[in-house]
Design a protein around this motif. Structure first.
Motif, PDB file in Angstrom:
ATOM      1  N   LYS A   6      -9.447  56.326  -5.599  1.00  0.00           N
ATOM      2  CA  LYS A   6      -9.947  55.507  -6.699  1.00  0.00           C
ATOM      3  C   LYS A   6     -10.228  54.123  -6.136  1.00  0.00           C
ATOM      4  N   MET A   7     -11.427  53.628  -6.397  1.00  0.00           N
ATOM      5  CA  MET A   7     -11.726  52.262  -5.946  1.00  0.00           C
ATOM      6  C   MET A   7     -11.532  51.282  -7.102  1.00  0.00           C
ATOM      7  N   ILE A   8     -10.756  50.245  -6.870  1.00  0.00           N
ATOM      8  CA  ILE A   8     -10.573  49.217  -7.901  1.00  0.00           C
ATOM      9  C   ILE A   8     -11.902  48.481  -8.044  1.00  0.00           C
ATOM     10  N   LYS A   9     -12.406  48.463  -9.269  1.00  0.00           N
ATOM     11  CA  LYS A   9     -13.742  47.868  -9.475  1.00  0.00           C
ATOM     12  C   LYS A   9     -13.715  46.379  -9.141  1.00  0.00           C
ATOM     13  N   HIS A  10     -14.762  45.937  -8.474  1.00  0.00           N
ATOM     14  CA  HIS A  10     -14.821  44.512  -8.122  1.00  0.00           C
ATOM     15  C   HIS A  10     -16.264  44.102  -7.924  1.00  0.00           C
ATOM     16  N   LYS A  11     -16.457  42.798  -8.002  1.00  0.00           N
ATOM     17  CA  LYS A  11     -17.782  42.246  -7.701  1.00  0.00           C
ATOM     18  C   LYS A  11     -17.802  41.840  -6.229  1.00  0.00           C
ATOM     19  N   GLY A  19     -18.459  34.355   0.154  1.00  0.00           N
ATOM     20  CA  GLY A  19     -18.121  34.304   1.583  1.00  0.00           C
ATOM     21  C   GLY A  19     -18.216  35.666   2.245  1.00  0.00           C
ATOM     22  N   ASN A  20     -18.622  36.676   1.479  1.00  0.00           N
ATOM     23  CA  ASN A  20     -18.838  38.003   2.083  1.00  0.00           C
ATOM     24  C   ASN A  20     -20.160  38.561   1.557  1.00  0.00           C
ATOM     25  N   GLU A  21     -21.172  37.722   1.572  1.00  0.00           N
ATOM     26  CA  GLU A  21     -22.478  38.136   1.075  1.00  0.00           C
ATOM     27  C   GLU A  21     -23.080  39.170   2.040  1.00  0.00           C
ATOM     28  N   ASN A  26     -15.268  38.724   7.934  1.00  0.00           N
ATOM     29  CA  ASN A  26     -15.673  39.625   9.011  1.00  0.00           C
ATOM     30  C   ASN A  26     -14.630  40.738   9.090  1.00  0.00           C
ATOM     31  N   ARG A  27     -14.911  41.802   8.348  1.00  0.00           N
ATOM     32  CA  ARG A  27     -13.920  42.882   8.203  1.00  0.00           C
ATOM     33  C   ARG A  27     -13.566  43.515   9.546  1.00  0.00           C
ATOM     34  N   ALA A  28     -14.584  43.851  10.344  1.00  0.00           N
ATOM     35  CA  ALA A  28     -14.317  44.601  11.579  1.00  0.00           C
ATOM     36  C   ALA A  28     -13.532  43.755  12.582  1.00  0.00           C
ATOM     37  N   GLN A  34     -22.842  60.066   7.534  1.00  0.00           N
ATOM     38  CA  GLN A  34     -22.151  59.300   8.580  1.00  0.00           C
ATOM     39  C   GLN A  34     -21.229  58.229   8.008  1.00  0.00           C
ATOM     40  N   TYR A  35     -21.022  58.221   6.698  1.00  0.00           N
ATOM     41  CA  TYR A  35     -20.217  57.163   6.068  1.00  0.00           C
ATOM     42  C   TYR A  35     -18.817  57.120   6.678  1.00  0.00           C
ATOM     43  N   PHE A  36     -18.374  55.908   7.049  1.00  0.00           N
ATOM     44  CA  PHE A  36     -17.066  55.751   7.691  1.00  0.00           C
ATOM     45  C   PHE A  36     -16.285  54.601   7.058  1.00  0.00           C
ATOM     46  N   GLY A  37     -16.754  54.129   5.878  1.00  0.00           N
ATOM     47  CA  GLY A  37     -16.103  52.982   5.244  1.00  0.00           C
ATOM     48  C   GLY A  37     -14.837  53.386   4.510  1.00  0.00           C
ATOM     49  N   GLY A  38     -14.082  52.392   4.086  1.00  0.00           N
ATOM     50  CA  GLY A  38     -12.926  52.640   3.228  1.00  0.00           C
ATOM     51  C   GLY A  38     -11.623  52.768   3.973  1.00  0.00           C
ATOM     52  N   VAL A  39     -11.258  54.009   4.278  1.00  0.00           N
ATOM     53  CA  VAL A  39      -9.981  54.264   4.962  1.00  0.00           C
ATOM     54  C   VAL A  39     -10.239  55.166   6.165  1.00  0.00           C
ATOM     55  N   GLY A  73     -21.317  44.665   5.055  1.00  0.00           N
ATOM     56  CA  GLY A  73     -22.150  45.814   5.398  1.00  0.00           C
ATOM     57  C   GLY A  73     -22.424  46.016   6.872  1.00  0.00           C
ATOM     58  N   GLY A  74     -22.609  47.286   7.212  1.00  0.00           N
ATOM     59  CA  GLY A  74     -23.049  47.658   8.559  1.00  0.00           C
ATOM     60  C   GLY A  74     -21.924  47.941   9.534  1.00  0.00           C
ATOM     61  N   GLU A  75     -20.811  47.199   9.413  1.00  0.00           N
ATOM     62  CA  GLU A  75     -19.762  47.330  10.427  1.00  0.00           C
ATOM     63  C   GLU A  75     -19.149  48.723  10.419  1.00  0.00           C
ATOM     64  N   ASP A  76     -19.060  49.341   9.241  1.00  0.00           N
ATOM     65  CA  ASP A  76     -18.472  50.687   9.185  1.00  0.00           C
ATOM     66  C   ASP A  76     -19.395  51.716   9.849  1.00  0.00           C
ATOM     67  N   HIS A  95      -7.420  50.211   6.404  1.00  0.00           N
ATOM     68  CA  HIS A  95      -7.353  50.560   4.987  1.00  0.00           C
ATOM     69  C   HIS A  95      -7.879  49.442   4.120  1.00  0.00           C
ATOM     70  N   ASP A  96      -8.991  49.647   3.420  1.00  0.00           N
ATOM     71  CA  ASP A  96      -9.476  48.624   2.495  1.00  0.00           C
ATOM     72  C   ASP A  96      -8.443  48.376   1.410  1.00  0.00           C
ATOM     73  N   VAL A  97      -8.455  47.147   0.897  1.00  0.00           N
ATOM     74  CA  VAL A  97      -7.408  46.751  -0.041  1.00  0.00           C
ATOM     75  C   VAL A  97      -7.641  47.340  -1.439  1.00  0.00           C
ATOM     76  N   ASP A  98      -8.846  47.812  -1.693  1.00  0.00           N
ATOM     77  CA  ASP A  98      -9.170  48.228  -3.058  1.00  0.00           C
ATOM     78  C   ASP A  98      -9.237  49.750  -3.221  1.00  0.00           C
ATOM     79  N   ASP A 136     -14.146  57.860  -6.204  1.00  0.00           N
ATOM     80  CA  ASP A 136     -14.685  57.980  -7.568  1.00  0.00           C
ATOM     81  C   ASP A 136     -16.013  57.235  -7.687  1.00  0.00           C
ATOM     82  N   LYS A 137     -16.124  56.095  -6.959  1.00  0.00           N
ATOM     83  CA  LYS A 137     -17.352  55.293  -7.013  1.00  0.00           C
ATOM     84  C   LYS A 137     -18.587  56.113  -6.597  1.00  0.00           C
ATOM     85  N   PHE A 138     -18.379  57.041  -5.663  1.00  0.00           N
ATOM     86  CA  PHE A 138     -19.502  57.876  -5.199  1.00  0.00           C
ATOM     87  C   PHE A 138     -19.406  59.290  -5.774  1.00  0.00           C
TER      88      PHE A 138
HETATM   89  N1  UPG Z   1     -12.244  42.029   1.785  1.00  0.00           N
HETATM   90  C1  UPG Z   1     -11.323  41.079   1.406  1.00  0.00           C
HETATM   91  N2  UPG Z   1     -11.766  39.873   0.930  1.00  0.00           N
HETATM   92  C2  UPG Z   1     -13.083  39.575   0.820  1.00  0.00           C
HETATM   93  C3  UPG Z   1     -14.005  40.555   1.203  1.00  0.00           C
HETATM   94  C4  UPG Z   1     -13.568  41.768   1.671  1.00  0.00           C
HETATM   95  O1  UPG Z   1     -10.113  41.302   1.479  1.00  0.00           O
HETATM   96  O2  UPG Z   1     -13.430  38.469   0.385  1.00  0.00           O
HETATM   97  C5  UPG Z   1     -11.760  43.314   2.395  1.00  0.00           C
HETATM   98  C6  UPG Z   1     -11.040  44.219   1.418  1.00  0.00           C
HETATM   99  O3  UPG Z   1     -10.068  44.965   2.106  1.00  0.00           O
HETATM  100  C7  UPG Z   1     -12.172  45.118   0.959  1.00  0.00           C
HETATM  101  C8  UPG Z   1     -12.954  45.308   2.271  1.00  0.00           C
HETATM  102  O4  UPG Z   1     -12.874  44.054   2.906  1.00  0.00           O
HETATM  103  O5  UPG Z   1     -11.701  46.321   0.424  1.00  0.00           O
HETATM  104  C9  UPG Z   1     -14.408  45.743   2.098  1.00  0.00           C
HETATM  105  O6  UPG Z   1     -15.137  44.837   1.277  1.00  0.00           O
HETATM  106  P1  UPG Z   1     -15.699  45.257  -0.171  1.00  0.00           P
HETATM  107  O7  UPG Z   1     -16.393  44.114  -0.796  1.00  0.00           O
HETATM  108  O8  UPG Z   1     -14.601  45.884  -0.936  1.00  0.00           O
HETATM  109  O9  UPG Z   1     -16.804  46.330   0.195  1.00  0.00           O
HETATM  110  P2  UPG Z   1     -17.208  47.670  -0.621  1.00  0.00           P
HETATM  111  O10 UPG Z   1     -18.663  47.659  -0.843  1.00  0.00           O
HETATM  112  O11 UPG Z   1     -16.360  47.864  -1.814  1.00  0.00           O
HETATM  113  O12 UPG Z   1     -16.790  48.736   0.487  1.00  0.00           O
HETATM  114  C10 UPG Z   1     -17.603  49.585   1.266  1.00  0.00           C
HETATM  115  C11 UPG Z   1     -16.628  50.290   2.191  1.00  0.00           C
HETATM  116  C12 UPG Z   1     -16.018  49.265   3.145  1.00  0.00           C
HETATM  117  C13 UPG Z   1     -17.129  48.611   3.928  1.00  0.00           C
HETATM  118  C14 UPG Z   1     -18.136  47.980   2.985  1.00  0.00           C
HETATM  119  C15 UPG Z   1     -19.319  47.387   3.719  1.00  0.00           C
HETATM  120  O13 UPG Z   1     -15.607  50.938   1.436  1.00  0.00           O
HETATM  121  O14 UPG Z   1     -15.090  49.864   4.027  1.00  0.00           O
HETATM  122  O15 UPG Z   1     -16.577  47.570   4.711  1.00  0.00           O
HETATM  123  O16 UPG Z   1     -18.607  48.927   2.025  1.00  0.00           O
HETATM  124  O17 UPG Z   1     -19.931  48.349   4.506  1.00  0.00           O
END
Ligand code: UPG
Length: 308
Positions: free
Chosen positions: A249-254, A258-260, A101-103, A163-168, A190-193, A125-128, A153-155
């Protein structure tokens, strides 16, 4: 009451024996550079540990009931180092499989950070995400929340939608209070941003609806614009650096286990306007399990509950 004894054994062994190299824990131990604070300090850091070293998770029934036996004589420093590491480590193992639960974690982080110091600006600040342009200054706008990661870079270095507010992003404590922090109800991805973006501007939207017609004030603003007529109104809006500067730059990840994707996010978003005053900083509940000052960051482990 500590659970998962096998993991404890494995991890403890690797901590003490398996890390090679001159700067590893093994060497640190030999050099006595591992922290071994006073017992009172360790106690303070582990408020949920009771007399005799007992711990029970506060919000669930433990599945295991484990005692840890340590053969010991004349090794006070080592004992303190072990207790210092082991208590938070065991507590971390018991907190951890619920949905992300990011938010809500951001809410906890802001509240805990403000207990530490009187910060004038707090970054979320997102970690990636790695900033690419030195001119993207990490400071707050005095009046309005700021969204920094406008060109990832991803976008293809533009906003994915207006209205995008995700990331930093960044807020002053006053702005954070005004928007009642962030929502606590978004479990999973999703959605919380978008909710945060909406609440950042909710004062403004209300004023618009009451005084003017919605069409006079578009619901989205061009990036980093600062229209004078809107500034005169008391509400908030989102500030942004120019697209050429807010590069990340977004570090590529899957997707994470637990964050479906949260299937409820669209329904929740429809209710932001109704819910933001009651769901946020003022309804935040959590339990701080441990707080560790690592060399390069502070690590808070918290129990934020589970998706109801
Ligand atoms: N995160 C963790 N561990 C997890 C899941 C998430 O540390 O298991 C943190 C981490 O900081 C990550 C952030 O949550 O960067 C967002 O999750 P991520 O899976 O990276 O989402 P993305 O799809 O890459 O990110 C975009 C936005 C982000 C927003 C998300 C959902 O950049 O800010 O929360 O979409 O709307």
């Amino acid at each position: 009451d500590y659970s998962r004894p096998h993991d404890v054994y494995t991890n403890l062994t690797s901590l003490l024996l398996h890390h090679p190299g001159p700067s590893g824990p093994e060497q640190q131990l030999r050099d006595c550079t591992l922290p071994s604070p006073l017992l009172e300090e360790i106690k303070e850091k582990n408020p949920l540990v009771t007399l005799g070293g007992h711990y029970r998770p506060p919000d669930c029934e433990p599945r295991h009931h484990t005692a840890i036996v340590v053969p010991y004589r004349n090794r006070q420093t080592h004992l303190r180092a072990l207790l210092y590491h082991l208590h938070p480590f065991l507590q971390r193992q018991q907190s951890g499989n619920s949905t992300f639960n990011r938010a809500k974690l951001l809410n906890v982080g802001v509240r805990e950070a403000l207990k530490e110091e009187d910060w004038s600006c707090v970054f979320l600040h997102d970690v990636d995400l790695l900033p690419e342009n030195d001119h993207n200054t990490y400071t707050c706008h005095p009046q309005y929340p700021t969204h920094l990661s406008v060109a990832m870079d991803k976008f293809r270095y533009r906003l994915p939608y207006s209205q995008y507010f995700g990331g930093v992003s960044a807020v002053t404590p006053e702005q954070y209070l005004k928007m009642n922090g962030f929502p606590n109800q978004y479990w999973g991805w999703g959605g919380e941003d978008d909710d945060i973006a909406a609440r950042s501007q909710s004062h403004l939207s209300l004023v618009i609806i009451l005084i003017f017609t919605a069409s006079v004030y578009p619901s989205c603003l061009p990036p980093h614009s600062h229209r004078r007529d809107q500034v005169r109104l008391s509400g908030m809006k989102i500030m942004r650096p120019p697209l050429a500067i807010g590069h990340y730059k977004m570090i590529k990840h899957k997707g994470d286990q637990g964050n479906e994707q949260n299937p409820r996010r669209f329904d929740l978003l429809k209710r932001t306007r109704l819910n933001w005053r009651s769901d946020g900083l003022n309804s935040l509940t959590y339990k701080l399990l441990s707080k560790e000052l690592e060399p390069l960051y502070t690590n808070l482990t918290v129990n934020i509950g589970d998706d109801p």
